[in-house]
Design a protein around this motif. Structure first.
Motif, PDB file in Angstrom:
ATOM      1  N   LYS A  53       4.863   5.196   6.567  1.00 20.36           N
ATOM      2  CA  LYS A  53       4.904   3.884   7.229  1.00 20.36           C
ATOM      3  C   LYS A  53       4.075   2.846   6.469  1.00 20.36           C
ATOM      4  N   VAL A  54       2.944   3.253   5.919  1.00 18.89           N
ATOM      5  CA  VAL A  54       2.122   2.322   5.134  1.00 18.89           C
ATOM      6  C   VAL A  54       2.885   1.886   3.890  1.00 18.89           C
ATOM      7  N   ARG A  81       0.853  -4.704  -3.656  1.00 19.60           N
ATOM      8  CA  ARG A  81      -0.378  -4.067  -4.142  1.00 19.60           C
ATOM      9  C   ARG A  81      -1.588  -4.513  -3.324  1.00 19.60           C
ATOM     10  N   ASP A  82      -1.605  -5.793  -2.962  1.00 21.63           N
ATOM     11  CA  ASP A  82      -2.691  -6.313  -2.138  1.00 21.63           C
ATOM     12  C   ASP A  82      -2.706  -5.622  -0.769  1.00 21.63           C
ATOM     13  N   PHE A  83      -1.520  -5.437  -0.196  1.00 20.54           N
ATOM     14  CA  PHE A  83      -1.413  -4.755   1.091  1.00 20.54           C
ATOM     15  C   PHE A  83      -1.928  -3.319   0.967  1.00 20.54           C
ATOM     16  N   THR A  85      -4.076  -2.186  -1.167  1.00 21.92           N
ATOM     17  CA  THR A  85      -5.523  -2.207  -1.367  1.00 21.92           C
ATOM     18  C   THR A  85      -6.245  -2.301  -0.035  1.00 21.92           C
ATOM     19  N   LYS A  86      -5.710  -3.107   0.874  1.00 21.58           N
ATOM     20  CA  LYS A  86      -6.345  -3.288   2.173  1.00 21.58           C
ATOM     21  C   LYS A  86      -6.089  -2.128   3.122  1.00 21.58           C
ATOM     22  N   PHE A  87      -4.853  -1.639   3.192  1.00 21.58           N
ATOM     23  CA  PHE A  87      -4.469  -0.686   4.232  1.00 21.58           C
ATOM     24  C   PHE A  87      -3.935   0.644   3.715  1.00 21.58           C
ATOM     25  N   GLY A  88      -3.875   0.827   2.434  1.00 15.54           N
ATOM     26  CA  GLY A  88      -3.193   1.989   1.887  1.00 15.54           C
ATOM     27  C   GLY A  88      -4.055   3.179   1.567  1.00 15.54           C
ATOM     28  N   GLY A  89      -5.074   3.465   2.359  1.00 17.70           N
ATOM     29  CA  GLY A  89      -5.937   4.606   2.089  1.00 17.70           C
ATOM     30  C   GLY A  89      -5.217   5.938   2.144  1.00 17.70           C
TER      31      GLY A  89
END
Length: 139
Positions: A53-54, A81-83, A85-89
């Motif tokens: 989903k991420v 890529r920005d998304f 970086t913020k939420f893609g752990g």
């Protein structure tokens, strides 16, 4: 010693030999392994679907940014890529591409590895999104 006394001692000895002592511990140990495997499997499936989903959300964000008037596929890749970086752990080592994009449609693909509980287990997730690029046309 009478026959009755011998048979009573024999029955007591036989009863001691045929008890179920310790069987409960073995059953609990076997059951604990099965329950732990089930719990780890459920958690791993949850991690996989979360990472999926991420990655899908990152691809969708990239398409939304890249399809705006005056934007390019590179803007979409940067937004994805920005998304991440913020939420893609949960998506490790993610790569974002805009291959397949044309002058009329943007196509963003996100590929990465899922965080796993089992050492050596390698799960990969790939999600893509596409949409038409906004442009001015003459009627």
């Amino acid at each position: 010693m009478t026959a009755r006394t011998r048979s009573g001692r024999w029955n007591a000895l036989a009863a001691r030999l045929h008890t179920d002592r310790g069987a409960g511990s073995v059953e609990v140990a076997v059951l604990a392994v099965v329950v732990l495997m089930l719990v780890f499997t459920i958690i791993q499936v949850g991690l996989f679907y979360h990472a999926r989903k991420v990655a899908q959300s990152a691809a969708r964000q990239g398409v939304d940014a890249g399809r705006q008037y005056g934007s390019s596929p590179g803007d979409g890749v940067a937004q994805a890529r920005d998304f991440l970086t913020k939420f893609g752990g949960s998506v490790r080592g993610a790569s974002v591409t805009s291959s397949g994009s044309t002058a009329e449609e943007i196509h963003i693909t996100v590929t990465g590895h899922v965080a796993t509980l089992v050492p050596g287990l390698e799960l990969t997730v790939t999600q893509d999104a596409h949409g038409p690029i906004e442009r001015w046309t003459n009627p």
